[in-house]
Design a protein around this motif. Structure first.
Motif, mmCIF file in Angstrom:
data_model
loop_
_atom_site.group_PDB
_atom_site.id
_atom_site.type_symbol
_atom_site.label_atom_id
_atom_site.label_comp_id
_atom_site.label_asym_id
_atom_site.label_seq_id
_atom_site.Cartn_x
_atom_site.Cartn_y
_atom_site.Cartn_z
ATOM 1 N N ASP A 151 -7.336 11.779 18.360
ATOM 2 C CA ASP A 151 -7.770 10.840 19.365
ATOM 3 C C ASP A 151 -9.286 10.642 19.259
ATOM 4 O O ASP A 151 -9.995 11.572 18.892
ATOM 5 N N ALA A 152 -9.726 9.441 19.614
ATOM 6 C CA ALA A 152 -11.142 9.131 19.445
ATOM 7 C C ALA A 152 -11.911 9.156 20.767
ATOM 8 O O ALA A 152 -13.025 8.660 20.831
ATOM 9 N N GLY A 153 -11.312 9.723 21.802
ATOM 10 C CA GLY A 153 -12.067 9.851 23.041
ATOM 11 C C GLY A 153 -11.277 9.622 24.322
ATOM 12 O O GLY A 153 -11.808 9.775 25.416
ATOM 13 N N ALA A 154 -10.005 9.284 24.180
ATOM 14 C CA ALA A 154 -9.210 9.003 25.373
ATOM 15 C C ALA A 154 -8.752 10.290 26.053
ATOM 16 O O ALA A 154 -8.635 10.348 27.270
ATOM 17 N N ASN A 155 -8.493 11.315 25.256
ATOM 18 C CA ASN A 155 -7.953 12.567 25.797
ATOM 19 C C ASN A 155 -8.895 13.720 25.466
ATOM 20 O O ASN A 155 -8.861 14.263 24.372
ATOM 21 N N ILE A 156 -9.696 14.086 26.452
ATOM 22 C CA ILE A 156 -10.786 15.027 26.198
ATOM 23 C C ILE A 156 -10.283 16.428 25.872
ATOM 24 O O ILE A 156 -10.687 17.029 24.894
ATOM 25 N N GLY A 236 -9.865 14.536 21.772
ATOM 26 C CA GLY A 236 -10.714 13.375 21.981
ATOM 27 C C GLY A 236 -12.194 13.703 22.109
ATOM 28 O O GLY A 236 -13.041 12.838 21.864
ATOM 29 N N PHE A 237 -12.522 14.938 22.465
ATOM 30 C CA PHE A 237 -13.927 15.333 22.564
ATOM 31 C C PHE A 237 -14.541 15.341 21.162
ATOM 32 O O PHE A 237 -15.545 14.677 20.909
ATOM 33 N N THR A 238 -13.895 16.060 20.273
ATOM 34 C CA THR A 238 -14.370 16.132 18.893
ATOM 35 C C THR A 238 -14.349 14.747 18.236
ATOM 36 O O THR A 238 -15.315 14.347 17.588
ATOM 37 N N GLY A 239 -13.243 14.026 18.416
ATOM 38 C CA GLY A 239 -13.095 12.720 17.780
ATOM 39 C C GLY A 239 -14.154 11.733 18.224
ATOM 40 O O GLY A 239 -14.710 10.990 17.414
#
Lengths: 349, 349
Positions: A151-156, A236-239
């Protein structure tokens, strides 16, 4: 052509340069899409503003309609506030039109969190999906084969099951859109060994290993650009941090090259000569070339783009929406979860 | 000069190209260091191998001794296994020499996890430090002012208190080594607002805000290369992935440029002309220029480098060790925790 047109609801107030970039992107997309299927753009937003912007361009090849929406969602609006208080915004109205069957897809370069929350609420989730996800494409050294980061930021904070779902959705998407058979799924980690990483990642490894996907194991940060995997699964945090870091590289390199050119006339000349090949390579690495970020897992075709989306990026987002509809990405995701459910159920127990 | 020499114990079996790169790095470092202070290198490893490698070079300017250690730690060795079963390795013996006062610093391009675990066990932690940390430098658009990313992989799941400690140690290090007064501390996150990110990051924000450091708030992935912060605080999972991703960018760009050059003679010529400025810029972005990664928080001066460290990188690691000793980085960190303890104790309660 007498095929039924694909109707794309376009948030005309979404991006930082709305509605101008949205309109130019729509005109460019229409030129391409109309070669193989009829396209209708439904601009959503302040009608007067849209009409006066449209008047500046040649829209002879564009089939469009306008749906008025007086409110605008800003980048600072909280997603929940949009649902509660901005129901007459271009963002909310556009998704509603899509949910009610008046549009086949929705495209926005607006507030990502708000689009995501509103789409999930109104369109609902595909059966089997707990967390819809937004991905982003990274270029790789393998030409024409970018890597989809999910995920690129939707699911932290992503649980093992969520990471597993990202992999299922990403695989279905890449297979349908790029025609890649058995796309390679890599789990982003700090080492190759299965015991590496956080507890969530170690457990996701097990789920993926026991699932039906083409799971190639853990991959590291250095593997992404080398095209080791077609789908890179991460929280999503890393992404999100990785995505924003990657976006900044080109501007950093350009700044360094400019500084070098400023040192002497000789340097300036050398950089001038280097400009053409550098531009060609930088263009290949440009996120715009890959168009919009697909929101996977909702019952609908929703394409979310960067606030700074250029006309070219918006064109590609619309093309992406059309392909998502034509290639029935959602149906494929739904079937993938039916197929995957037995093995993942096993792993859960 | 009659000053007491700084004695650096060098793991001669550490890197992928040991002992050759280690020896060349030591010779190069000696040339630089001996201008201002006497330096003694203690090579630790297989004596016969070291002697035959040393015979290939001009060591007239190098003051050195050799301590034999028959075992070698590989990159695959588990850190705990080294402590239990490889006590006669160059890695273990080198750290032991440092702990026993026969060396002022220890430098290794070997197994990072093993160096970290062994150093923490034998040297112990500085009072106030729960988690020693390894950082890495990223270049920024601000010339001569790289950003120190902490943690870069030593601490996978970092609690708020650990993130806070990274900031304290990083600030002390950057102040002492680079002479930067009140270095700017940024907390790596997915947005600027204080409510963004994981629970751990939100709580770390509070600790940092109430602490004595120059905390500038949350920063995003795109801010790192633009030099917004001198110290970028993050958990080791994110930091490690980012670090390895960043390391891969140059090789990816080089591959893209090579592919472009291969397309035609004209392209080849253009790339040939571009080579000199590109090399100058790439050099500036090279991690080797920043030398070894400091292990902060242990009672000792331990510099850990990349397995692929070149002679230049090893030279810089030795220079980094010398500076860590000369500028009393550990004393500064210890004092920083004494100074910071009142405010952080307040925040904990």
């Amino acid at each position: 052509m007498t095929a039924k047109p694909i109707r794309v609801a376009l948030d005309a107030m979404g991006g930082d340069f709305a509605p101008l970039n949205e309109i130019q992107g729509a005109i460019a997309a229409a030129k391409i899409v109309s070669r193989y299927t009829p396209l209708e753009i439904i601009f959503i937003g302040k009608e007067k503003e849209i009409r006066s912007a449209l008047a500046q361009f040649d829209t002879s090849e564009l089939h469009y309609s306008i749906v008025n929406a007086d409110e605008t969602v800003t980048m600072d609006d909280e997603p929940s506030a949009v649902i509660k208080r901005k129901r007459n915004s271009s963002l909310f109205r556009g998704i509603e039109l899509h949910a009610d069957g008046y549009a086949d897809a929705f495209v926005s370069a607006g507030n990502t969190g708000a689009v995501m929350a509103t789409a999930t609420l109104i369109l609902g989730r595909i059966k089997g999906v707990n967390r819809p996800t937004i991905g982003t494409f990274f270029p790789t050294t393998q030409k024409g084969r970018p890597a989809l980061i999910l995920d690129a930021g939707a699911n932290i904070e992503s649980k093992p099951r969520h990471l597993y779902e990202f992999a299922v959705m990403g695989s279905a998407y890449v297979t349908q859109i790029f025609g890649v058979e058995n796309p390679r799924v890599g789990l982003l980690n700090i080492g190759e060994e299965r015991v590496k990483g956080t507890e969530a990642v170690v457990q996701a490894y097990e789920l993926l290993e026991n699932g039906p996907l083409n799971f190639i194991g853990n991959i590291e940060g250095r593997d992404i650009l080398h095209g080791v995997a077609d789908i890179v699964v991460c929280d999503g945090f890393t992404g999100n941090i990785l995505l924003k870091f990657a976006e900044s590289i080109m501007s950093m390199l350009k700044a360094k090259l400019r500084a070098y050119a400023g040192q002497s006339f000789l340097h300036k000349t050398a950089i001038g000569l280097a400009a053409i090949p550098l531009k060609a390579v930088f263009k290949e690495l440009d996120y715009q070339e890959y168009g919009g970020i697909p929101l996977l897992g909702v019952n609908g075709a929703v394409i979310i783009g960067h606030g700074k989306s250029t006309p070219k990026a918006l064109q590609n987002m619309i093309l992406s929406a059309v392909e998502t509809v034509r290639k029935d990405v959602n149906g494929t995701i739904g079937r993938a979860f039916v197929a995957a459910s037995s093995s993942s159920e096993q792993s859960k127990n």
